[in-house]
Design a protein around this motif. Structure first.
Motif, mmCIF file in Angstrom:
data_model
loop_
_atom_site.group_PDB
_atom_site.id
_atom_site.type_symbol
_atom_site.label_atom_id
_atom_site.label_comp_id
_atom_site.label_asym_id
_atom_site.label_seq_id
_atom_site.Cartn_x
_atom_site.Cartn_y
_atom_site.Cartn_z
ATOM 1 N N UNK A 2 94.966 21.785 -13.245
ATOM 2 C CA UNK A 2 95.976 21.899 -12.140
ATOM 3 C C UNK A 2 95.484 21.887 -10.789
ATOM 4 N N UNK A 3 96.504 21.515 -10.182
ATOM 5 C CA UNK A 3 96.453 21.349 -8.543
ATOM 6 C C UNK A 3 97.274 22.523 -8.061
ATOM 7 N N UNK A 4 96.801 22.657 -6.853
ATOM 8 C CA UNK A 4 97.408 24.066 -6.110
ATOM 9 C C UNK A 4 99.023 23.602 -5.843
ATOM 10 N N UNK A 5 99.337 22.307 -5.919
ATOM 11 C CA UNK A 5 100.676 21.621 -5.659
ATOM 12 C C UNK A 5 101.475 22.229 -6.942
ATOM 13 N N UNK A 6 100.971 22.100 -8.131
ATOM 14 C CA UNK A 6 101.739 22.190 -9.352
ATOM 15 C C UNK A 6 101.714 23.772 -9.473
ATOM 16 N N UNK A 7 100.919 24.656 -9.102
ATOM 17 C CA UNK A 7 101.197 25.937 -8.934
ATOM 18 C C UNK A 7 102.443 26.331 -7.980
ATOM 19 N N UNK A 8 102.331 25.654 -6.765
ATOM 20 C CA UNK A 8 103.298 25.841 -5.936
ATOM 21 C C UNK A 8 104.772 25.625 -6.172
ATOM 22 N N UNK A 9 104.733 24.341 -7.160
ATOM 23 C CA UNK A 9 106.016 24.069 -7.736
ATOM 24 C C UNK A 9 106.685 25.030 -8.662
ATOM 25 N N UNK A 10 105.779 25.478 -9.531
ATOM 26 C CA UNK A 10 105.931 26.561 -10.574
ATOM 27 C C UNK A 10 106.759 27.907 -9.645
ATOM 28 N N UNK A 11 105.877 28.192 -8.741
ATOM 29 C CA UNK A 11 106.396 29.628 -7.940
ATOM 30 C C UNK A 11 107.522 29.124 -7.181
ATOM 31 N N UNK A 12 107.894 27.847 -6.756
ATOM 32 C CA UNK A 12 109.081 27.790 -6.355
ATOM 33 C C UNK A 12 110.309 27.731 -7.234
ATOM 34 N N UNK A 13 109.901 27.223 -8.477
ATOM 35 C CA UNK A 13 110.782 26.955 -9.545
ATOM 36 C C UNK A 13 111.243 28.718 -9.996
ATOM 37 N N UNK A 14 110.186 29.511 -9.857
ATOM 38 C CA UNK A 14 110.512 30.947 -10.227
ATOM 39 C C UNK A 14 111.474 31.628 -9.092
ATOM 40 N N UNK A 36 94.515 29.056 -20.223
ATOM 41 C CA UNK A 36 93.436 28.293 -19.602
ATOM 42 C C UNK A 36 93.337 28.253 -18.161
ATOM 43 N N UNK A 37 92.479 27.455 -17.489
ATOM 44 C CA UNK A 37 92.426 27.450 -15.925
ATOM 45 C C UNK A 37 94.041 27.154 -15.295
ATOM 46 N N UNK A 38 94.432 26.218 -15.984
ATOM 47 C CA UNK A 38 95.870 25.859 -15.524
ATOM 48 C C UNK A 38 96.688 27.053 -15.435
ATOM 49 N N UNK A 39 97.096 27.740 -16.479
ATOM 50 C CA UNK A 39 97.882 28.979 -16.532
ATOM 51 C C UNK A 39 97.088 30.013 -15.580
ATOM 52 N N UNK A 40 96.029 30.234 -15.735
ATOM 53 C CA UNK A 40 95.393 31.297 -14.724
ATOM 54 C C UNK A 40 95.496 31.012 -13.234
ATOM 55 N N UNK A 41 95.648 29.801 -12.873
ATOM 56 C CA UNK A 41 95.802 29.245 -11.396
ATOM 57 C C UNK A 41 97.059 29.524 -11.122
ATOM 58 N N UNK A 42 98.138 29.275 -11.983
ATOM 59 C CA UNK A 42 99.727 29.857 -11.747
ATOM 60 C C UNK A 42 99.805 31.171 -11.385
ATOM 61 N N UNK A 43 99.055 31.961 -12.447
ATOM 62 C CA UNK A 43 99.071 33.227 -12.562
ATOM 63 C C UNK A 43 98.573 33.791 -10.946
ATOM 64 N N UNK A 44 97.448 33.026 -10.565
ATOM 65 C CA UNK A 44 96.903 33.696 -9.246
ATOM 66 C C UNK A 44 97.905 33.264 -8.020
ATOM 67 N N UNK A 45 98.574 32.415 -8.191
ATOM 68 C CA UNK A 45 99.344 32.201 -6.968
ATOM 69 C C UNK A 45 100.727 33.109 -7.191
ATOM 70 N N UNK A 46 101.222 33.413 -8.475
ATOM 71 C CA UNK A 46 102.294 34.423 -8.445
ATOM 72 C C UNK A 46 101.700 35.823 -8.032
ATOM 73 N N UNK A 47 100.655 36.034 -8.654
ATOM 74 C CA UNK A 47 100.244 37.277 -8.064
ATOM 75 C C UNK A 47 99.899 37.525 -6.462
ATOM 76 N N UNK A 48 99.508 36.574 -5.753
ATOM 77 C CA UNK A 48 99.214 36.511 -4.310
ATOM 78 C C UNK A 48 100.470 36.557 -3.712
ATOM 79 N N UNK A 49 101.578 35.882 -4.240
ATOM 80 C CA UNK A 49 102.936 35.950 -3.602
ATOM 81 C C UNK A 49 103.573 37.258 -3.880
ATOM 82 N N UNK A 50 103.323 37.900 -4.915
ATOM 83 C CA UNK A 50 104.085 39.176 -5.217
ATOM 84 C C UNK A 50 103.151 40.301 -4.610
ATOM 85 N N UNK A 51 101.889 39.930 -4.429
ATOM 86 C CA UNK A 51 101.257 41.059 -3.268
ATOM 87 C C UNK A 51 101.757 41.004 -1.880
ATOM 88 N N UNK A 52 101.688 39.818 -1.372
ATOM 89 C CA UNK A 52 102.377 39.483 -0.155
ATOM 90 C C UNK A 52 103.685 40.216 0.304
#
Length: 184
Positions: A2-14, A36-52
């Motif tokens: 997973x790249x941070x770009x992928x997690x960003x695209x998922x967050x944008x989709x959400x 796995x690390x891909x899923x948890x990478x997306x989770x971390x970005x969702x959590x950071x944005x929710x916290x923000x």
């Protein structure tokens, strides 16, 4: 990987999906298939944005995010046997082994697949999501389409046209009961 770009695209989709169903990230319950690390990478970005968005500490944001791996729901009784990157999402909850049972117990509004296990969002799982939510958000992220957790057609038909669906694989538009649904 997973790249941070992928997690960003998922967050944008959400964020885009939430415009259709209402609420903010903090108002939703997320269930990930694939811890796995891909899923948890997306989770971390969702959590950071929710916290923000809410100024809530990350440990408070954790309560709305659940993960399922090959052995079932990530729960605290499994903490000693799971990889370090899964431990932050181990909830105090009874063990749950099947995805459909996790859906019925957790009652997520968002189901996200990062498992690479094709067709794991079964009819039973999608129907459970649709019975819990007026507009279930279903993200079947794995690519290629043969390993996608479900197809666009399955998500739309099994939810009776109520799913908000996006995928990591290209799927054609789906006609269901006279409407054309274009997957994200």
């Amino acid at each position: 990987m997973l790249t941070s770009g992928t997690a960003s695209v998922v967050l944008a989709g959400l964020v885009a999906a939430l415009k259709l169903v209402g609420g903010n990230l903090v108002d939703h319950i997320f269930l990930f298939l694939g811890a796995g690390e891909a899923g948890t990478g997306i989770v971390e970005l969702i959590e950071l944005e929710t916290s923000k968005q809410t100024n809530a500490p990350l440990d408070k944001v954790h309560k709305n995010i659940w993960l399922v791996d090959s052995k079932g729901l990530i729960v605290s009784s499994r903490k000693e046997s799971i990889q370090h990157f899964k431990k932050p999402w181990a909830h105090d909850h009874e063990p749950v082994h099947r995805l459909v049972d996790a859906v019925n117990k957790i009652k997520p509004t968002v189901l996200i697949g990062t498992s690479g296990q094709g067709r794991t969002f079964t009819k039973e799982v999608i129907e459970a999501m649709a019975s819990i939510n007026e507009k279930p958000i279903i993200l079947s992220l794995f690519n290629p389409s043969s390993q996608s957790e479900c197809t666009a057609e399955e998500a739309y038909k099994w939810s009776q046209g109520h799913a908000i669906f996006a995928s990591g694989s290209p799927f054609p538009p789906v006609e269901y009961e006279g409407k054309v649904f274009v997957p994200g």
